[in-house]
Design an enzyme around this catalytic site. Structure first.
Site, short mmCIF file in Angstrom:
data_model
loop_
_atom_site.label_atom_id
_atom_site.label_comp_id
_atom_site.label_asym_id
_atom_site.label_seq_id
_atom_site.Cartn_x
_atom_site.Cartn_y
_atom_site.Cartn_z
N THR A 131 30.65 51.92 48.87
CA THR A 131 30.49 52.86 47.77
C THR A 131 29.03 53.29 47.60
OG1 THR A 131 30.56 52.98 45.34
CG2 THR A 131 30.40 50.81 46.27
N ASP A 132 28.84 54.47 47.03
CA ASP A 132 27.47 54.92 46.72
C ASP A 132 26.88 54.13 45.54
OD1 ASP A 132 29.01 56.00 44.67
OD2 ASP A 132 28.18 58.03 44.82
N GLU A 133 27.73 53.37 44.83
CA GLU A 133 27.24 52.67 43.63
C GLU A 133 26.25 51.57 43.99
OE1 GLU A 133 30.30 51.93 40.68
OE2 GLU A 133 31.48 53.62 41.41
N TYR A 156 30.63 45.03 40.00
CA TYR A 156 31.33 45.67 41.13
C TYR A 156 30.33 46.11 42.19
CZ TYR A 156 33.37 49.50 43.85
OH TYR A 156 33.75 50.33 44.88
N LYS A 160 29.69 44.83 46.13
CA LYS A 160 29.80 45.70 47.31
C LYS A 160 28.46 45.73 48.07
CE LYS A 160 32.84 47.97 48.49
NZ LYS A 160 34.04 47.69 49.34
P1 NAD Z 1 42.15 50.17 45.21
O1 NAD Z 1 41.78 49.23 44.10
O2 NAD Z 1 43.04 51.33 44.94
O3 NAD Z 1 42.83 49.35 46.40
C1 NAD Z 1 42.37 48.12 46.83
C2 NAD Z 1 43.43 47.52 47.74
O4 NAD Z 1 42.95 46.23 48.18
C3 NAD Z 1 44.76 47.25 47.03
O5 NAD Z 1 45.84 47.66 47.85
C4 NAD Z 1 44.78 45.76 46.83
O6 NAD Z 1 46.10 45.20 46.81
C5 NAD Z 1 43.99 45.27 48.02
N1 NAD Z 1 43.36 43.97 47.76
C6 NAD Z 1 42.64 43.61 46.68
N2 NAD Z 1 42.26 42.32 46.78
C7 NAD Z 1 42.74 41.88 47.97
C8 NAD Z 1 42.67 40.63 48.64
N3 NAD Z 1 42.04 39.59 48.10
N4 NAD Z 1 43.25 40.52 49.86
C9 NAD Z 1 43.90 41.58 50.42
N5 NAD Z 1 44.02 42.78 49.81
C10 NAD Z 1 43.44 42.92 48.60
O7 NAD Z 1 40.76 50.63 45.82
P2 NAD Z 1 40.33 52.04 46.43
O8 NAD Z 1 39.86 52.90 45.33
O9 NAD Z 1 41.37 52.50 47.35
O10 NAD Z 1 39.04 51.58 47.26
C11 NAD Z 1 39.16 51.13 48.60
C12 NAD Z 1 37.79 50.77 49.12
O11 NAD Z 1 36.95 51.90 49.08
C13 NAD Z 1 37.09 49.68 48.32
O12 NAD Z 1 36.41 48.84 49.21
C14 NAD Z 1 36.11 50.44 47.44
O13 NAD Z 1 34.98 49.65 47.13
C15 NAD Z 1 35.77 51.61 48.34
N6 NAD Z 1 35.38 52.86 47.64
C16 NAD Z 1 36.16 53.36 46.63
C17 NAD Z 1 35.80 54.55 46.02
C18 NAD Z 1 36.65 55.16 44.92
O14 NAD Z 1 36.23 56.17 44.32
N7 NAD Z 1 37.83 54.66 44.64
C19 NAD Z 1 34.63 55.22 46.42
C20 NAD Z 1 33.87 54.67 47.45
C21 NAD Z 1 34.26 53.49 48.06
P1 TYD Z 2 35.67 55.52 37.00
O1 TYD Z 2 36.80 56.42 37.37
O2 TYD Z 2 35.99 54.18 36.41
O3 TYD Z 2 34.75 55.37 38.29
P2 TYD Z 2 33.25 54.73 38.42
O4 TYD Z 2 32.96 53.90 37.24
O5 TYD Z 2 33.39 53.90 39.66
O6 TYD Z 2 32.31 55.88 38.59
O7 TYD Z 2 34.75 56.28 35.96
C1 TYD Z 2 34.22 57.56 36.25
C2 TYD Z 2 33.32 57.94 35.11
O8 TYD Z 2 34.14 58.14 33.94
C3 TYD Z 2 32.32 56.86 34.72
O9 TYD Z 2 31.11 57.49 34.31
C4 TYD Z 2 32.97 56.16 33.55
C5 TYD Z 2 33.75 57.27 32.87
N1 TYD Z 2 35.02 56.86 32.21
C6 TYD Z 2 35.27 57.29 30.91
O10 TYD Z 2 34.46 57.99 30.28
N2 TYD Z 2 36.46 56.92 30.33
C7 TYD Z 2 37.36 56.14 30.97
O11 TYD Z 2 38.43 55.80 30.39
C8 TYD Z 2 37.07 55.70 32.31
C9 TYD Z 2 38.04 54.84 33.07
C10 TYD Z 2 35.88 56.10 32.89
#
Ligand code: NAD
Ligand code: TYD
Length: 350
Positions: A131-133, A156, A160
């Site tokens: 993630t970019d975070e 989080y 990461k």
């Molecule tokens: P998500 O929470 O939707 O999915 C995570 C998946 O991992 C789920 O299917 C869960 O069952 C599985 N999982 C969790 N713990 C586990 C364990 N101990 N063993 C096996 N499987 C397990 O997450 P996402 O949003 O799809 O993100 C996927 C990846 O991409 C993550 O590594 C996250 O850090 C990264 N990422 C997410 C975003 C975003 O905006 N969602 C952006 C950048 C990077």
């Molecule tokens: P989120 O979707 O949780 O992603 P991230 O925290 O990884 O960026 O949140 C996106 C943005 O929205 C973040 O600035 C937090 C804000 N947010 C709210 O204002 N209300 C909400 O209920 C949630 C879940 C997030």
């Protein structure tokens, strides 16, 4: 056949990556390893579950013995590691599960890959999807580039960042071939409705308040999930060993502007007067340590791997809204049970 392990393939981004790889690379055997936590749902993959080049394995990456046995049984050629705890708010209330899954789980995979690949690294790859975070929070100007120093600020992002460092350390110390990509906020079909966009869609549908943290001035750079999946495909196939690629949408929105746009798209889709959903907007207590702004400079992946996002935000949001409205049963299933209790308690706290 090349054996590719995708972890977290039942989750939001993972399911789009699994689908793309199963359909596009029929000469690969795709193994989806997922613990099916609250965020993992095999309904995300019903269209590929019977394909001959796809196998699902239920298992937990925090279980080192299980992971070692799995790697020695199957001898994967490559790993695309997405399994993680992924929601910042949950990391604030329960950091330890993020340490276990995101750090210990990643080390278990690295150890298993190292032990089956050591001495024969060629054509092997450990791809960590991150993630970019990890870069922390920007002020009003500037962008994250691949050389930006890590400065994670939530449990989080710290977990990461730690797993990114460990992947690089295994590359540097043992010679493990790896790539890492750091992506901005994703949105689109199959995202669990605890993240901002699907949470608001679900709440509008149910005529519930739309909780905006603080003043809604925090900025995120949003990317449609299928564009992230094509970026992952590019990095996996064309990325250089030991390199990092930033992935982003060139698409910054303040939370309040984004939610207002989403409200209008929902009103249109639900054929109700424009302005109806905006009345649900409710400002609530800010998230602890809330990062102000994320913005990605994605020029490296554009120049070196010829990847660009394909959809505008307006197109992506319309597709996303349509998907959630057309897939009510998916929403009903994931919002029942444990999640409902969690959400209720978080919401009441605010
Ligand atoms: P998500 O929470 O939707 O999915 C995570 C998946 O991992 C789920 O299917 C869960 O069952 C599985 N999982 C969790 N713990 C586990 C364990 N101990 N063993 C096996 N499987 C397990 O997450 P996402 O949003 O799809 O993100 C996927 C990846 O991409 C993550 O590594 C996250 O850090 C990264 N990422 C997410 C975003 C975003 O905006 N969602 C952006 C950048 C990077
Ligand atoms: P989120 O979707 O949780 O992603 P991230 O925290 O990884 O960026 O949140 C996106 C943005 O929205 C973040 O600035 C937090 C804000 N947010 C709210 O204002 N209300 C909400 O209920 C949630 C879940 C997030």
């Amino acid at each position: 056949m090349k054996k590719v392990l995708i972890t977290g393939g039942a989750g939001f981004i993972g399911s789009h990556v699994v689908r793309l790889f199963v359909n596009q690379y029929q000469d690969y055997l795709i193994y989806n390893l997922d613990a099916l936590t609250y965020a993992g749902n095999l309904e995300n993959l019903t269209d590929v579950e019977n394909k001959s080049n796809y196998k699902f394995i239920k298992g937990d990456i925090t279980d080192g013995d299980f992971i070692n046995d799995l790697f020695s049984d199957i001898q994967f050629d490559a790993v695309i590691h997405l399994a993680a705890e992924s929601h910042v708010d949950r990391s604030i209330s329960d950091p330890l599960s993020f340490i276990n899954t995101n750090i210990i789980g990643t080390v278990n995979l690295l150890n298993a890959a190292k032990s089956v690949w050591e001495g024969n690294w060629s054509d092997r790859l450990f791809y960590h999807v991150s993630t970019d975070e990890v870069y922390g929070s920007l002020g009003d100007t500037g962008f994250f580039v691949e050389s930006t120093s890590y400065d994670p600020k939530s449990p989080y992002s710290a977990s990461k960042a730690s797993s990114d460092h460990l992947v690089r350390a295994y590359g540097n110390t043992y010679g493990l071939p790896y790539v890492i990509s750091n992506c901005s906020n994703n949105y689109g079909p199959n995202q669990f409705p605890e993240k901002l966009i699907p949470l608001c869609i679900n709440n509008i549908k149910n005529n519930k308040p739309l909780p905006i943290y603080g003043k809604g001035e925090n900025i995120r750079d949003w990317l449609y999930v299928k564009d992230h999946a094509t970026a992952i495909d590019n990095v996996f196939h064309k990325g250089e060993n030991g390199e990092t690629y930033n992935i982003g949408g060139h698409n910054e929105w303040t939370n309040i502007d984004l939610v207002r746009l989403l409200c209008d798209v929902m009103d249109e889709a639900l054929e109700q007067e424009i302005g109806t959903s905006q009345k649900l907007i409710t400002f609530v207590k800010d998230r602890a340590g809330h990062d102000l702004r994320y913005a990605i400079d994605a020029s490296k992946i554009d120049k070196e791997l010829s990847w660009k996002p394909s959809l505008t935000f307006e197109e992506g949001i319309k597709k996303t809204v349509k998907w959630y409205l057309d897939n009510e049963s998916w929403l009903d299933h994931v919002t029942s049970g444990k999640y409902q209790q969690y959400y209720q308690s978080q919401y009441e706290e605010r």
